[in-house]
Design a protein around this motif. Sequence first.
Motif, short mmCIF file in Angstrom:
data_model
loop_
_atom_site.label_atom_id
_atom_site.label_comp_id
_atom_site.label_asym_id
_atom_site.label_seq_id
_atom_site.Cartn_x
_atom_site.Cartn_y
_atom_site.Cartn_z
N UNK A 160 0.85 -1.19 0.00
CA UNK A 160 0.00 0.00 0.00
C UNK A 160 0.88 1.24 0.00
N UNK A 161 0.36 2.35 -0.48
CA UNK A 161 1.12 3.58 -0.58
C UNK A 161 1.18 4.31 0.75
N UNK A 207 -1.54 6.44 5.68
CA UNK A 207 -2.00 7.54 6.51
C UNK A 207 -3.52 7.55 6.65
N UNK A 208 -4.21 7.17 5.59
CA UNK A 208 -5.67 7.10 5.66
C UNK A 208 -6.11 6.03 6.67
N UNK A 235 4.92 -2.87 2.34
CA UNK A 235 6.00 -3.39 1.50
C UNK A 235 5.86 -2.81 0.10
N UNK A 236 6.81 -1.94 -0.30
CA UNK A 236 6.75 -1.29 -1.61
C UNK A 236 8.08 -1.41 -2.33
N UNK A 259 1.90 -1.76 -6.75
CA UNK A 259 1.68 -0.33 -6.73
C UNK A 259 3.04 0.36 -6.80
N UNK A 260 3.01 1.66 -7.02
CA UNK A 260 4.24 2.44 -6.87
C UNK A 260 4.08 3.26 -5.62
#
Length: 227
Positions: free
Chosen positions: A129-130, A135-136, A150-151, A224-225
């Motif tokens: 997740x970004x 934060x959301x 993990x990104x 995702x990025x």
Amino acid sequence: KLKPKRRGTFLVRFSKDRFVISKKPHKNDPIRKEYDHLPVSTVTLTGEKWIYLEKGFAFKNIDDLIKHHRKSHKLYFPINSPDSELTERNSMTEEIQTIAPERRQTNNIPQINVEEPNNSKDEFMHGDISKEDAEERLTDKAEGTFLVRHNNGTYKLSMVLPNSRKFKHSMIHHTEGKFSLTNQKKFDSLRDLVDNYMNVSPKNKLFLGKPLADPNSEKIFKNRTDD
């Protein structure tokens, strides 16, 4: 075999019933030693064997695993490729290389949530997740509440800062099979790291409060990025 090759060269070998990726770290690699060896783990899910280098992404074969991790782990030159040869020119420059377009990861590589052999899943793991999504999820949560995401091949810790409604995002270093937030203390697993900082004094700047459980823990991790 790697000694006469240029930095960024890698090979795959089979040792003690598992694959091992050996590389000669490039100058832009955070690994500060002559050679690095990355063991590939195996897990059985729904009756099928999968291999993985990091939790979060698993593959049916070593070729797909290498394609996925070439950029994040600085695996630039296969040992049998002409690019791995050390020449007078590249030995002086060792410029940062990128993977050719035809070698980039494709979207149809299977990606699943890899669990530990005991089939347990750490409740603080939120997958790919970004920063904004983190934060959301942490909004309106108590001070010290945290999650791990993990990104792009990197683990990151996101938490609600004490005495404020702001958020903090820290990189979790993963080298030689060890996890750390600082260079002074390293742990065998993310669970060990989290447990340690949940039990330090609340005055410690690395103190962690309550973990936030992933609301989508049963879903497959998606690409995702991130920032």
